[in-house]
Motif scaffolding. Structure first.
Motif, PDB file in Angstrom:
ATOM      1  N   TYR A  19      44.507  41.038  41.376  1.00 45.28           N
ATOM      2  CA  TYR A  19      43.072  40.776  41.231  1.00 45.28           C
ATOM      3  C   TYR A  19      42.306  41.355  42.407  1.00 45.28           C
ATOM      4  CZ  TYR A  19      44.583  37.400  37.756  1.00 45.28           C
ATOM      5  OH  TYR A  19      45.164  36.807  36.669  1.00 45.28           O
ATOM      6  N   LEU A  20      41.243  42.092  42.125  1.00 44.47           N
ATOM      7  CA  LEU A  20      40.326  42.541  43.159  1.00 44.47           C
ATOM      8  C   LEU A  20      39.372  41.388  43.436  1.00 44.47           C
ATOM      9  CD1 LEU A  20      39.108  44.865  44.900  1.00 44.47           C
ATOM     10  CD2 LEU A  20      37.577  45.296  42.962  1.00 44.47           C
ATOM     11  N   VAL A  21      39.281  40.971  44.699  1.00 45.76           N
ATOM     12  CA  VAL A  21      38.400  39.874  45.100  1.00 45.76           C
ATOM     13  C   VAL A  21      37.240  40.505  45.872  1.00 45.76           C
ATOM     14  CG1 VAL A  21      38.238  37.697  46.352  1.00 45.76           C
ATOM     15  CG2 VAL A  21      40.385  38.320  45.222  1.00 45.76           C
ATOM     16  N   PHE A  22      36.010  40.258  45.413  1.00 45.42           N
ATOM     17  CA  PHE A  22      34.855  40.977  45.955  1.00 45.42           C
ATOM     18  C   PHE A  22      33.570  40.172  45.793  1.00 45.42           C
ATOM     19  CE2 PHE A  22      34.856  41.767  41.492  1.00 45.42           C
ATOM     20  CZ  PHE A  22      33.526  41.889  41.134  1.00 45.42           C
ATOM     21  N   LYS A  23      32.513  40.679  46.391  1.00 50.89           N
ATOM     22  CA  LYS A  23      31.139  40.197  46.200  1.00 50.89           C
ATOM     23  C   LYS A  23      30.244  41.421  46.137  1.00 50.89           C
ATOM     24  CE  LYS A  23      31.294  36.038  49.076  1.00 50.89           C
ATOM     25  NZ  LYS A  23      30.715  35.360  50.237  1.00 50.89           N
ATOM     26  N   LEU A  24      29.111  41.245  45.494  1.00 54.51           N
ATOM     27  CA  LEU A  24      28.031  42.212  45.602  1.00 54.51           C
ATOM     28  C   LEU A  24      26.949  41.540  46.445  1.00 54.51           C
ATOM     29  CD1 LEU A  24      27.836  43.600  41.946  1.00 54.51           C
ATOM     30  CD2 LEU A  24      28.906  44.656  43.928  1.00 54.51           C
ATOM     31  N   LYS A  25      26.417  42.264  47.427  1.00 54.39           N
ATOM     32  CA  LYS A  25      25.396  41.693  48.299  1.00 54.39           C
ATOM     33  C   LYS A  25      24.257  41.120  47.469  1.00 54.39           C
ATOM     34  CE  LYS A  25      24.015  43.917  51.855  1.00 54.39           C
ATOM     35  NZ  LYS A  25      23.525  44.951  52.759  1.00 54.39           N
ATOM     36  N   LYS A 102      26.832  54.229  45.374  1.00 52.87           N
ATOM     37  CA  LYS A 102      27.072  52.801  45.225  1.00 52.87           C
ATOM     38  C   LYS A 102      26.891  52.155  46.588  1.00 52.87           C
ATOM     39  CE  LYS A 102      30.142  53.084  41.258  1.00 52.87           C
ATOM     40  NZ  LYS A 102      29.778  54.397  40.851  1.00 52.87           N
ATOM     41  N   ARG A 103      26.192  51.031  46.607  1.00 48.33           N
ATOM     42  CA  ARG A 103      25.929  50.336  47.860  1.00 48.33           C
ATOM     43  C   ARG A 103      25.929  48.832  47.597  1.00 48.33           C
ATOM     44  NH1 ARG A 103      20.607  52.254  50.180  1.00 48.33           N
ATOM     45  NH2 ARG A 103      21.805  54.134  49.958  1.00 48.33           N
ATOM     46  N   GLY A 104      26.540  48.077  48.527  1.00 49.90           N
ATOM     47  CA  GLY A 104      26.463  46.621  48.448  1.00 49.90           C
ATOM     48  C   GLY A 104      27.741  45.922  48.027  1.00 49.90           C
ATOM     49  N   LEU A 105      28.842  46.647  47.905  1.00 48.90           N
ATOM     50  CA  LEU A 105      30.122  46.053  47.534  1.00 48.90           C
ATOM     51  C   LEU A 105      30.828  45.551  48.789  1.00 48.90           C
ATOM     52  CD1 LEU A 105      32.410  45.497  45.449  1.00 48.90           C
ATOM     53  CD2 LEU A 105      33.232  47.820  45.925  1.00 48.90           C
ATOM     54  N   ILE A 106      31.235  44.285  48.774  1.00 54.98           N
ATOM     55  CA  ILE A 106      31.993  43.686  49.866  1.00 54.98           C
ATOM     56  C   ILE A 106      33.351  43.302  49.284  1.00 54.98           C
ATOM     57  CG2 ILE A 106      32.119  41.821  51.551  1.00 54.98           C
ATOM     58  CD1 ILE A 106      29.010  41.577  51.179  1.00 54.98           C
ATOM     59  N   ILE A 107      34.419  43.863  49.828  1.00 49.70           N
ATOM     60  CA  ILE A 107      35.762  43.584  49.315  1.00 49.70           C
ATOM     61  C   ILE A 107      36.467  42.615  50.244  1.00 49.70           C
ATOM     62  CG2 ILE A 107      38.014  44.576  48.769  1.00 49.70           C
ATOM     63  CD1 ILE A 107      36.529  47.137  47.972  1.00 49.70           C
ATOM     64  N   GLU A 108      36.923  41.508  49.677  1.00 53.33           N
ATOM     65  CA  GLU A 108      37.680  40.517  50.437  1.00 53.33           C
ATOM     66  C   GLU A 108      39.141  40.918  50.477  1.00 53.33           C
ATOM     67  OE1 GLU A 108      39.942  37.770  49.641  1.00 53.33           O
ATOM     68  OE2 GLU A 108      39.636  36.754  51.521  1.00 53.33           O
ATOM     69  N   GLY A 109      39.639  41.478  49.372  1.00 52.33           N
ATOM     70  CA  GLY A 109      41.026  41.917  49.332  1.00 52.33           C
ATOM     71  C   GLY A 109      41.547  41.984  47.911  1.00 52.33           C
ATOM     72  N   ILE A 110      42.853  42.137  47.821  1.00 50.16           N
ATOM     73  CA  ILE A 110      43.545  42.144  46.535  1.00 50.16           C
ATOM     74  C   ILE A 110      44.514  40.976  46.561  1.00 50.16           C
ATOM     75  CG2 ILE A 110      45.133  43.394  45.032  1.00 50.16           C
ATOM     76  CD1 ILE A 110      43.944  45.992  46.231  1.00 50.16           C
ATOM     77  N   GLU A 111      44.468  40.163  45.527  1.00 53.51           N
ATOM     78  CA  GLU A 111      45.328  38.981  45.441  1.00 53.51           C
ATOM     79  C   GLU A 111      46.360  39.185  44.338  1.00 53.51           C
ATOM     80  OE1 GLU A 111      44.313  34.543  44.079  1.00 53.51           O
ATOM     81  OE2 GLU A 111      43.294  35.153  45.917  1.00 53.51           O
ATOM     82  N   LEU A 112      47.611  38.949  44.658  1.00 61.22           N
ATOM     83  CA  LEU A 112      48.683  39.006  43.660  1.00 61.22           C
ATOM     84  C   LEU A 112      49.105  37.586  43.342  1.00 61.22           C
ATOM     85  CD1 LEU A 112      50.923  41.826  45.185  1.00 61.22           C
ATOM     86  CD2 LEU A 112      49.146  42.041  43.458  1.00 61.22           C
ATOM     87  N   ARG A 113      49.162  37.265  42.052  1.00 57.73           N
ATOM     88  CA  ARG A 113      49.572  35.942  41.622  1.00 57.73           C
ATOM     89  C   ARG A 113      50.607  36.057  40.517  1.00 57.73           C
ATOM     90  NH1 ARG A 113      43.653  34.729  41.659  1.00 57.73           N
ATOM     91  NH2 ARG A 113      43.644  34.801  39.403  1.00 57.73           N
ATOM     92  N   PRO A 114      51.633  35.188  40.547  1.00 61.62           N
ATOM     93  CA  PRO A 114      52.596  35.169  39.429  1.00 61.62           C
ATOM     94  C   PRO A 114      51.849  34.859  38.130  1.00 61.62           C
ATOM     95  CG  PRO A 114      53.428  33.893  41.260  1.00 61.62           C
ATOM     96  CD  PRO A 114      51.996  34.230  41.578  1.00 61.62           C
ATOM     97  N   LYS A 115      52.309  35.478  37.054  1.00 63.14           N
ATOM     98  CA  LYS A 115      51.684  35.302  35.752  1.00 63.14           C
ATOM     99  C   LYS A 115      52.757  34.849  34.780  1.00 63.14           C
ATOM    100  CE  LYS A 115      48.441  37.632  32.805  1.00 63.14           C
ATOM    101  NZ  LYS A 115      47.539  38.745  32.634  1.00 63.14           N
ATOM    102  N   ASP A 116      52.409  33.935  33.905  1.00 59.79           N
ATOM    103  CA  ASP A 116      53.364  33.475  32.898  1.00 59.79           C
ATOM    104  C   ASP A 116      53.807  34.656  32.051  1.00 59.79           C
ATOM    105  OD1 ASP A 116      53.116  30.869  33.765  1.00 59.79           O
ATOM    106  OD2 ASP A 116      51.550  30.380  32.308  1.00 59.79           O
TER     107      ASP A 116
END
Length: 119
Positions: A19-25, A102-116
């Motif tokens: 998952y890409l974890v992000f915000k837009l300003k 493109k302007r205003g993208l803030i990336i927190e990171g990439i999260e990997l999670r187990p999936k069923d």
């Protein structure tokens, strides 16, 4: 943008979603409305699922972009099965596919999670 992780850090024989974890300003954001980016996950340079084209604007993609409880947004980049154990790498890639400023993208990171396995 590209993130890489070695498969030995992950549980073997486990299906994961990235998952890409992000915000837009809150102001000054340009270039995301009705504009797509490409999200891709590969294991040992082999695409594990097809590339996804999505808009990171929540209003454009309410089915794909999800608001999290911590104030960030997330979008699934893809999924993969970690069958390589100690001998592989996973690459998670965000690519611009339209040449608009493109302007205003803030990336927190990439999260990997187990999936069923059934999902």
């Amino acid at each position: 943008m590209k993130g890489t992780i070695e498969t030995r850090i992950l549980s073997p024989n486990t299906k994961y979603a990235a998952y890409l974890v992000f915000k837009l300003k809150s102001s000054g954001v340009t270039g995301f409305k009705d504009r797509h980016v490409e999200l891709n996950v590969s294991v040992n340079r082999i695409a594990s699922s097809g590339a996804r084209r999505v808009s990171l604007d929540y209003e454009d993609e309410p089915r794909h972009v999800r608001e999290r409880g911590d104030g960030w947004m997330e979008v699934e980049m893809g999924e993969f099965l970690n069958e390589y154990g100690d001998d592989g790498t996973v690459d998670c890639i965000l690519k611009e596919i339209q040449g608009y400023l493109k302007r205003g993208l803030i990336i927190e990171g990439i999260e990997l999670r187990p999936k069923d396995i059934g999902s």
